[in-house]
Scaffold this motif. Structure first.
Motif, PDB file in Angstrom:
ATOM      1  N   UNK A   1       0.849  -1.177   0.000  1.00 41.96           N
ATOM      2  CA  UNK A   1       0.000   0.000   0.000  1.00 41.96           C
ATOM      3  C   UNK A   1       0.895   1.241   0.000  1.00 41.96           C
ATOM      4  N   UNK A   2       0.538   2.231  -0.786  1.00 45.95           N
ATOM      5  CA  UNK A   2       1.254   3.498  -0.824  1.00 45.95           C
ATOM      6  C   UNK A   2       0.325   4.618  -0.400  1.00 45.95           C
ATOM      7  N   UNK A   3       0.859   5.521   0.415  1.00 42.75           N
ATOM      8  CA  UNK A   3       0.096   6.707   0.774  1.00 42.75           C
ATOM      9  C   UNK A   3       0.032   7.596  -0.452  1.00 42.75           C
ATOM     10  N   UNK A   4      -1.173   8.020  -0.849  1.00 40.99           N
ATOM     11  CA  UNK A   4      -1.345   8.785  -2.083  1.00 40.99           C
ATOM     12  C   UNK A   4      -1.618  10.260  -1.839  1.00 40.99           C
ATOM     13  N   UNK A   5      -2.567  10.552  -0.921  1.00 41.48           N
ATOM     14  CA  UNK A   5      -2.929  11.959  -0.748  1.00 41.48           C
ATOM     15  C   UNK A   5      -3.678  12.172   0.556  1.00 41.48           C
ATOM     16  N   UNK A   6      -3.807  13.437   0.883  1.00 38.16           N
ATOM     17  CA  UNK A   6      -4.689  13.891   1.941  1.00 38.16           C
ATOM     18  C   UNK A   6      -5.509  15.017   1.328  1.00 38.16           C
ATOM     19  N   UNK A   7      -6.785  15.083   1.686  1.00 42.88           N
ATOM     20  CA  UNK A   7      -7.664  16.100   1.110  1.00 42.88           C
ATOM     21  C   UNK A   7      -8.212  16.990   2.210  1.00 42.88           C
ATOM     22  N   UNK A   8      -8.151  18.279   1.962  1.00 43.03           N
ATOM     23  CA  UNK A   8      -8.718  19.268   2.875  1.00 43.03           C
ATOM     24  C   UNK A   8     -10.048  19.731   2.294  1.00 43.03           C
ATOM     25  N   UNK A   9     -11.096  19.631   3.087  1.00 46.05           N
ATOM     26  CA  UNK A   9     -12.414  20.130   2.683  1.00 46.05           C
ATOM     27  C   UNK A   9     -12.555  21.548   3.218  1.00 46.05           C
ATOM     28  N   UNK A  10     -13.019  22.445   2.365  1.00 42.85           N
ATOM     29  CA  UNK A  10     -13.060  23.860   2.717  1.00 42.85           C
ATOM     30  C   UNK A  10     -14.279  24.555   2.126  1.00 42.85           C
ATOM     31  N   UNK A  66     -10.703  20.672  11.926  1.00 40.72           N
ATOM     32  CA  UNK A  66      -9.656  19.694  12.203  1.00 40.72           C
ATOM     33  C   UNK A  66      -8.998  20.005  13.539  1.00 40.72           C
ATOM     34  N   UNK A  67      -8.999  19.041  14.436  1.00 39.02           N
ATOM     35  CA  UNK A  67      -8.354  19.210  15.736  1.00 39.02           C
ATOM     36  C   UNK A  67      -7.417  18.056  16.061  1.00 39.02           C
ATOM     37  N   UNK A  68      -7.071  17.245  15.058  1.00 34.75           N
ATOM     38  CA  UNK A  68      -6.249  16.080  15.366  1.00 34.75           C
ATOM     39  C   UNK A  68      -5.162  15.772  14.340  1.00 34.75           C
ATOM     40  N   UNK A  69      -5.157  16.415  13.196  1.00 32.07           N
ATOM     41  CA  UNK A  69      -4.187  16.113  12.153  1.00 32.07           C
ATOM     42  C   UNK A  69      -3.250  17.296  11.964  1.00 32.07           C
ATOM     43  N   UNK A  70      -1.965  16.997  11.786  1.00 31.22           N
ATOM     44  CA  UNK A  70      -0.970  18.020  11.461  1.00 31.22           C
ATOM     45  C   UNK A  70      -0.452  17.710  10.062  1.00 31.22           C
ATOM     46  N   UNK A  71      -0.493  18.681   9.173  1.00 31.10           N
ATOM     47  CA  UNK A  71       0.008  18.530   7.810  1.00 31.10           C
ATOM     48  C   UNK A  71       1.491  18.903   7.858  1.00 31.10           C
ATOM     49  N   UNK A 107       5.503  25.665  13.391  1.00 25.06           N
ATOM     50  CA  UNK A 107       4.095  25.274  13.317  1.00 25.06           C
ATOM     51  C   UNK A 107       3.243  26.522  13.148  1.00 25.06           C
ATOM     52  N   UNK A 108       2.275  26.422  12.245  1.00 20.97           N
ATOM     53  CA  UNK A 108       1.355  27.531  12.010  1.00 20.97           C
ATOM     54  C   UNK A 108       0.018  26.988  11.553  1.00 20.97           C
ATOM     55  N   UNK A 109      -0.971  27.854  11.510  1.00 13.98           N
ATOM     56  CA  UNK A 109      -2.305  27.454  11.056  1.00 13.98           C
ATOM     57  C   UNK A 109      -2.567  28.024   9.668  1.00 13.98           C
ATOM     58  N   UNK A 110      -3.194  27.205   8.830  1.00 14.54           N
ATOM     59  CA  UNK A 110      -3.599  27.668   7.511  1.00 14.54           C
ATOM     60  C   UNK A 110      -4.881  28.495   7.647  1.00 14.54           C
ATOM     61  N   UNK A 111      -5.405  29.064   6.568  1.00 14.45           N
ATOM     62  CA  UNK A 111      -6.597  29.919   6.676  1.00 14.45           C
ATOM     63  C   UNK A 111      -7.832  29.225   7.250  1.00 14.45           C
ATOM     64  N   UNK A 112      -7.904  27.889   7.177  1.00 16.18           N
ATOM     65  CA  UNK A 112      -9.033  27.156   7.762  1.00 16.18           C
ATOM     66  C   UNK A 112      -8.744  26.676   9.180  1.00 16.18           C
ATOM     67  N   UNK A 113      -7.565  26.998   9.714  1.00 19.65           N
ATOM     68  CA  UNK A 113      -7.219  26.607  11.080  1.00 19.65           C
ATOM     69  C   UNK A 113      -6.497  25.277  11.196  1.00 19.65           C
ATOM     70  N   UNK A 115      -3.476  22.743  11.354  1.00 24.04           N
ATOM     71  CA  UNK A 115      -2.117  22.893  11.848  1.00 24.04           C
ATOM     72  C   UNK A 115      -1.122  22.376  10.809  1.00 24.04           C
ATOM     73  N   UNK A 116      -0.099  23.194  10.513  1.00 20.39           N
ATOM     74  CA  UNK A 116       0.913  22.863   9.513  1.00 20.39           C
ATOM     75  C   UNK A 116       2.278  22.892  10.184  1.00 20.39           C
ATOM     76  N   UNK A 117       3.087  21.878   9.918  1.00 19.55           N
ATOM     77  CA  UNK A 117       4.438  21.783  10.456  1.00 19.55           C
ATOM     78  C   UNK A 117       5.420  21.711   9.290  1.00 19.55           C
ATOM     79  N   UNK A 118       6.387  22.611   9.279  1.00 18.38           N
ATOM     80  CA  UNK A 118       7.518  22.501   8.369  1.00 18.38           C
ATOM     81  C   UNK A 118       8.709  22.139   9.225  1.00 18.38           C
TER      82      UNK A 118
END
Length: 132
Positions: A1-10, A66-71, A107-113, A115-118
Motif C-alpha cells: 500500500x502506498x500513501x497517495x494523498x490527503x484532502x482538505x475540505x473547505x 480539524x483538531x487532530x491532524x498536522x500537515x 508550526x502555524x495554522x492555515x486559513x481554515x485553522x 495545523x501545519x508543520x515545516x
C-alpha cells in the motif's frame, strides 16, 4: 500500500489553494472548479470544496474543523522558510524550535485553522531517517 494523498475540505477553495501554492511553491492542478491538487514528489495535497462532500453523504466531512491532524512538510532549511512565510502566515503556533526527536520545526495554522508543520532534520539520527 502506498500513501497517495490527503484532502482538505473547505468552504473557501481559492483562499486555501492559493495559501498552499505559496507555502509549497507548487502550482495547483484544477480538475474542476470545486477540486484542486498540489502534486508533490512524495504525495498529493488535495482540496475539495464542501460541495464535493455531497457525493460522500451528509455530514461526511466538515470544513475548518480539524483538531487532530498536522500537515507536515520536510524542507531544506526551516529557518529560511520561517522568514519567507512570516508575511503570509497569520497565526504562528511555534517559531523555529529544535524538537527532542531531532527536527527543527515551525508550526502555524492555515486559513481554515489546520495545523501545519515545516521541519528540517538537524541531528544525525533525524538526518539519516529522512535522507533523500
Amino acid at each position: 500500500m502506498d500513501f497517495a494523498s490527503i484532502r482538505i475540505i473547505t468552504d473557501d477553495l481559492e483562499q486555501i489553494v492559493q495559501f498552499y501554492e505559496q507555502v509549497t511553491g507548487v502550482p495547483a492542478v484544477r480538475a474542476t472548479p470545486v477540486f484542486a491538487e498540489l502534486n508533490l514528489p512524495s504525495a498529493t495535497l488535495a482540496f475539495g470544496h464542501t460541495q464535493t462532500t455531497q457525493l460522500f453523504g451528509q455530514d461526511s466531512a466538515r470544513p475548518a474543523d480539524n483538531h487532530s491532524v498536522i500537515i507536515e512538510f520536510l524542507v531544506d532549511d526551516v529557518d529560511r522558510e520561517y522568514e519567507r512565510l512570516t508575511p503570509l502566515v497569520d497565526q504562528w503556533v511555534q517559531k523555529p524550535t529544535t524538537m527532542p526527536w531531532g527536527n527543527r520545526s515551525i508550526l502555524f495554522r492555515d486559513p481554515d485553522g489546520n495545523l501545519v508543520n515545516l521541519f528540517t532534520p538537524v541531528t544525525e539520527d533525524a538526518i539519516n531517517k529522512f535522507r533523500r
